[in-house]
Structures are given as C-alpha cells and as structure tokens.
Design an enzyme around this catalytic site. Structure first.
Site, PDB file in Angstrom:
ATOM      1  N   CYS A   1      -6.719  12.892  -8.650  1.00 30.77           N
ATOM      2  CA  CYS A   1      -6.585  11.672  -9.536  1.00 30.77           C
ATOM      3  C   CYS A   1      -7.519  11.823 -10.824  1.00 30.77           C
ATOM      4  O   CYS A   1      -7.338  11.103 -11.818  1.00 30.77           O
ATOM      5  CB  CYS A   1      -7.020  10.308  -8.887  1.00 30.77           C
TER       6      CYS A   1
ATOM      7  N   HIS B   1      -7.617   4.799 -14.139  1.00 30.48           N
ATOM      8  CA  HIS B   1      -6.824   5.236 -13.111  1.00 30.48           C
ATOM      9  C   HIS B   1      -6.186   4.230 -12.192  1.00 30.48           C
ATOM     10  O   HIS B   1      -7.010   3.275 -11.910  1.00 30.48           O
ATOM     11  CB  HIS B   1      -7.500   6.313 -12.351  1.00 30.48           C
TER      12      HIS B   1
ATOM     13  N   ASN C   1      -0.062   4.205  -7.177  1.00 35.47           N
ATOM     14  CA  ASN C   1      -1.287   5.334  -7.705  1.00 35.47           C
ATOM     15  C   ASN C   1      -0.418   6.838  -7.963  1.00 35.47           C
ATOM     16  O   ASN C   1       0.285   7.497  -7.182  1.00 35.47           O
ATOM     17  CB  ASN C   1      -2.134   5.514  -6.634  1.00 35.47           C
TER      18      ASN C   1
HETATM   19  O1  UT7 Z   1      -6.603   7.718  -6.372  1.00 33.25           O
HETATM   20  C1  UT7 Z   1      -7.540   8.432  -5.397  1.00 33.25           C
HETATM   21  C2  UT7 Z   1      -8.717   7.528  -5.051  1.00 33.25           C
HETATM   22  N1  UT7 Z   1      -8.052   6.635  -4.022  1.00 33.25           N
HETATM   23  C3  UT7 Z   1      -8.700   5.350  -3.706  1.00 33.25           C
HETATM   24  O2  UT7 Z   1      -9.271   5.100  -4.789  1.00 33.25           O
HETATM   25  C4  UT7 Z   1      -8.027   4.295  -2.681  1.00 33.25           C
HETATM   26  C5  UT7 Z   1      -9.332   3.730  -2.299  1.00 33.25           C
HETATM   27  N2  UT7 Z   1      -9.057   2.846  -1.291  1.00 33.25           N
HETATM   28  C6  UT7 Z   1      -8.282   1.892  -1.062  1.00 33.25           C
HETATM   29  O3  UT7 Z   1      -7.569   1.539  -2.272  1.00 33.25           O
HETATM   30  C7  UT7 Z   1      -8.282   0.924   0.024  1.00 33.25           C
HETATM   31  O4  UT7 Z   1      -9.414   1.072   0.933  1.00 33.25           O
HETATM   32  C8  UT7 Z   1      -6.908   0.808   0.604  1.00 33.25           C
HETATM   33  C9  UT7 Z   1      -5.942   0.061  -0.009  1.00 33.25           C
HETATM   34  C10 UT7 Z   1      -6.675   2.373   1.098  1.00 33.25           C
HETATM   35  C11 UT7 Z   1      -7.135   0.064   2.086  1.00 33.25           C
HETATM   36  O5  UT7 Z   1      -7.713  -1.308   1.846  1.00 33.25           O
HETATM   37  P1  UT7 Z   1      -8.875  -1.829   2.529  1.00 33.25           P
HETATM   38  O6  UT7 Z   1      -9.018  -3.124   2.213  1.00 33.25           O
HETATM   39  O7  UT7 Z   1     -10.127  -0.750   2.231  1.00 33.25           O
HETATM   40  O8  UT7 Z   1      -8.282  -1.621   4.203  1.00 33.25           O
HETATM   41  P2  UT7 Z   1      -9.219  -0.856   5.494  1.00 33.25           P
HETATM   42  O9  UT7 Z   1      -8.758   0.510   5.328  1.00 33.25           O
HETATM   43  O10 UT7 Z   1     -10.280  -1.421   5.591  1.00 33.25           O
HETATM   44  O11 UT7 Z   1      -8.156  -1.801   6.527  1.00 33.25           O
HETATM   45  C12 UT7 Z   1      -8.028  -2.994   6.973  1.00 33.25           C
HETATM   46  C13 UT7 Z   1      -7.115  -3.202   7.978  1.00 33.25           C
HETATM   47  C14 UT7 Z   1      -7.194  -2.187   9.031  1.00 33.25           C
HETATM   48  O12 UT7 Z   1      -6.909  -2.910  10.147  1.00 33.25           O
HETATM   49  P3  UT7 Z   1      -7.969  -3.494  11.234  1.00 33.25           P
HETATM   50  O13 UT7 Z   1      -8.731  -2.002  11.700  1.00 33.25           O
HETATM   51  O14 UT7 Z   1      -8.903  -4.286  10.499  1.00 33.25           O
HETATM   52  O15 UT7 Z   1      -7.249  -4.196  12.251  1.00 33.25           O
HETATM   53  C15 UT7 Z   1      -6.076  -1.295   8.745  1.00 33.25           C
HETATM   54  O16 UT7 Z   1      -5.438  -0.726   9.842  1.00 33.25           O
HETATM   55  O17 UT7 Z   1      -5.884  -3.185   7.227  1.00 33.25           O
HETATM   56  C16 UT7 Z   1      -5.046  -2.267   8.065  1.00 33.25           C
HETATM   57  N3  UT7 Z   1      -4.155  -1.319   7.218  1.00 33.25           N
HETATM   58  C17 UT7 Z   1      -2.795  -2.073   7.041  1.00 33.25           C
HETATM   59  N4  UT7 Z   1      -2.370  -3.031   7.237  1.00 33.25           N
HETATM   60  C18 UT7 Z   1      -0.924  -3.276   6.774  1.00 33.25           C
HETATM   61  C19 UT7 Z   1      -4.197  -0.306   6.767  1.00 33.25           C
HETATM   62  N5  UT7 Z   1      -3.423   0.045   5.750  1.00 33.25           N
HETATM   63  C20 UT7 Z   1      -2.261  -0.834   6.193  1.00 33.25           C
HETATM   64  C21 UT7 Z   1      -1.135  -1.207   5.539  1.00 33.25           C
HETATM   65  N6  UT7 Z   1      -0.461  -2.394   5.979  1.00 33.25           N
HETATM   66  N7  UT7 Z   1      -0.260  -0.609   4.802  1.00 33.25           N
END
Ligand code: UT7
Length: 323
Positions: free
Chosen positions: A114, A250, A280
């Site tokens: 990225c 980005h 992304n």
């Molecule tokens: O470009 C390269 C660099 N990449 C990035 O910069 C991406 C960086 N990370 C992110 O953008 C975010 O961390 C994500 C969008 C990937 C995830 O968001 P988050 O607010 O950090 O969520 P999380 O990983 O802490 O997960 C929260 C909850 C989890 O459930 P529990 O354990 O709280 O029950 C996940 O299992 O959200 C759940 N979850 C989803 N729920 C519905 C994870 N993905 C999904 C989904 N739909 N697609």
C-alpha cells in the site's frame, strides 16, 4: 539539478462494482458494519479476463493524454504493484510494449504494497533529480481481488481493484518537494500473503496464497507511523500544517484518514476521500484519489499536496508536492 513536476494524472477502474450488500451474501457481515468500521460502500472488481497490466495501461493512456505526451516521450516506467500478471517479466516492461514505447528506456516494478505509489514516486523523482530521466510514468496498479479469500470477512470486505498514474517531467519549478520512505520488516505477520513462488507452487492453492491481516494491530501502527511521516515531510520543507491545501491519503479506512487529518488539524473538506467508492486499492489508491480530485477541479495548479500511505511490510511513506 532539475526538479520533477506532475505533468498529468490518470486513472482507471474496472466496470464491475461490488456493493457491500453483495458481500453480505458471501460472509457473515453487514453493510452497516463495513460502512461504520471502514467507510467503504462499494469497490470495483476486475473482470476475469482483466489483469493488472490492462488496468495500468488504461490509467497510463489517461495520464499521458492529460500531460499532452506520447508514449515515446517516456524515458522511465515505474509500476507499483503487489499483484503482477506474471512472476516475470515485470508489469512495467509489458506495459512499455503495450504502449508501443520503443526507445529502450528502463522499466521496472516496485513492490511496497500500500506504500507502493509513494515508493514509485520517490524513485521517479530521484531519477529526474539525478538527471537519469526527464519524463517518467509512475503507476500504481492492483488486482487485489485475486489475492483475497472471499470466505474471510476480516479482509475480503476491505479491498478493490484499480489503477492510477502520473507523468512526471523535469522542471526548473519545484513540483515534488520531497519524498519520505520508510520500512520496518519486523511486523510481517500482521499483514501478509504468507506464501509465494519460492516456497513452491503447490501451496499456492491453499489459504496461504491470500491476504491475512490482524487489522486492529495494523490500524494502530498505521495511525502512528502516518502521523510521524507527515510531520517529517512538513519539517523537511519548513512548512506549517496550515500550508497544506489537500491531504491525499492512502484509502484503507476512513477512521485512519480522519485520525491523520485530526493530527494535521485539517478539515475533512480538505481531504480527498475515495475509500467509499474504491475501497482499499493498495498501490493504486493514492494516484486514484489524486486523479479524482484533479479531474473534478478540487485540486488546482499551485496547490500544496501531502500524499501518504502505509501498508504491508510494514512500508510507509509520504510526499510533499506542489501540483
Ligand atoms: O492498507 C494496508 C493497511 N491496512 C490497514 O490500514 C487496515 C487497518 N485495519 C482496519 O482498517 C481495521 O482494523 C479493520 C476494518 C480491518 C477492522 O476494524 P476494527 O474496528 O479494528 O475491528 P476488529 O478487528 O477489532 O474487530 C471487531 C469485531 C470482531 O468481533 P468480536 O471479536 O468483537 O466479536 C470481528 O470479528 O468485528 C468483527 N468483524 C466483522 N464483523 C462484521 C471483523 N470483520 C468483520 C466484518 N463484518 N467484515
């Protein structure tokens, strides 16, 4: 010593648009979750017969047209991609042939995920400063959909396909003031495609051929490193936060972008946002955002732009540009 200036921008997005509602059919997710946690509403997905080269080619023609240049005016092609058509040759050399460039000028790919466009822009700018090139085609092009596990909700909702391009030209005026590139290889496991050709083709059929990410940890690192690198770019140019007209980030997650804008004390109206429409697109996301805002008239000649990106590696970077 010459400076480099952006002479023209271009982009290309595949026709097929995938809305969040379609992902609700594939994995346990909701449109509301994706919008709220990422800002993404839809993304473009390459057709089965469309490759990264095709996307790069369309964006390149678009940028050459904007710059008023012909393919044979180009004396360096740098393509940032993590999803090349072949192991070799590079997308850049195939693009050179497809464009009909016959002047035997160099062409190569850069792989910094990225941060790829920031890296490729740094390479192009430094070739011009070193008087090793005078007109450079810098492209970010990806078919990230090909390395997604469409059963993994942690990753498949986040990415899309596309390409963006700029033509850089040698100039007495300052266009690209500086580029700032960094990497820290200790964080590989947080964001990676674990396998590749050197580990054997047989494993390529398995899960290890797809993106795996520990999103939360990547998120925290992205916010912190992007803050550092934008401060570094301002300091290097003796500029204040208020001197920046447009942040062109980005487009990984709207919350990461908002955090960077807050630290820059920048109104979100001065931030180019495409994440809602493109998701992304890895190395393509910065030039896609740049081209969008140039074409709709928001970014004007003379505006000061801060470009930044962070991704797998980790690799990250920024560029300070007068458009
Ligand atoms: O470009 C390269 C660099 N990449 C990035 O910069 C991406 C960086 N990370 C992110 O953008 C975010 O961390 C994500 C969008 C990937 C995830 O968001 P988050 O607010 O950090 O969520 P999380 O990983 O802490 O997960 C929260 C909850 C989890 O459930 P529990 O354990 O709280 O029950 C996940 O299992 O959200 C759940 N979850 C989803 N729920 C519905 C994870 N993905 C999904 C989904 N739909 N697609």
């Amino acid at each position: 010593m010459k400076n480099s200036r952006i002479l023209g921008t271009g982009s290309y997005l595949p026709d097929r648009v995938m809305h969040n509602s379609e992902l609700e059919q594939l994995v346990d997710t909701t449109d509301a979750w994706i919008r709220e946690r990422t800002g993404i509403e839809r993304r473009h997905i390459a057709a089965d017969n469309e490759t990264t080269l095709d996307l790069a080619y369309a964006a390149a023609l678009n940028a050459l047209d904007a710059a008023g240049m012909q393919p044979n005016d180009i004396d360096l092609i740098v393509v940032a991609t993590t999803t090349p058509d072949c192991v070799f040759p590079s997308v850049a050399t195939m693009l050179q042939a497809k464009l009909g460039v016959t002047n035997a000028s160099p062409a190569f790919d850069v792989q910094a995920v990225c941060a790829g466009f920031a890296y490729a822009l740094g390479v192009g700018d430094n070739f011009i400063r070193a008087n090793a090139a005078s007109t450079v085609l810098v492209i970010g092009a990806e078919t990230f959909s090909r390395i997604l596990n469409w059963k993994d909700r942690n990753t498949c909702v986040l990415f899309g396909d596309g390409a963006g391009a700029v033509v850089l030209g040698a100039s007495d005026e300052v266009g690209i003031h500086s580029t700032h590139l960094h990497a820290d290889g200790r964080y590989k496991e947080l964001l990676h495609v674990p396998n590749g050709v050197s580990r054997g083709y047989d494993v390529m059929q398995q899960q290890e051929a797809f993106v795996q990410m520990r999103g939360n940890e990547v998120f925290r690192m992205a916010v912190s490193k992007l803050h550092e690198v934008v401060e570094e770019a301002l300091l290097a140019n003796n500029l204040e936060k208020s001197d920046i007209d447009w942040l062109v980030p980005h487009q990984a997650n709207i919350r990461i972008i908002q955090a960077t804008a807050r630290k820059l004390r920048m109104d979100m109206a001065k931030v180019v946002l495409t994440v809602q429409d493109h998701g992304n697109t890895s190395a393509a996301s910065i030039p896609l955002a740049l081209d969008t805002a140039v074409r709709d008239g928001r970014i004007q000649r003379g505006d000061k732009l801060l470009l930044e990106g962070f991704g797998g590696g980790f690799a990250w970077g920024a560029a300070l540009v007068t458009y």
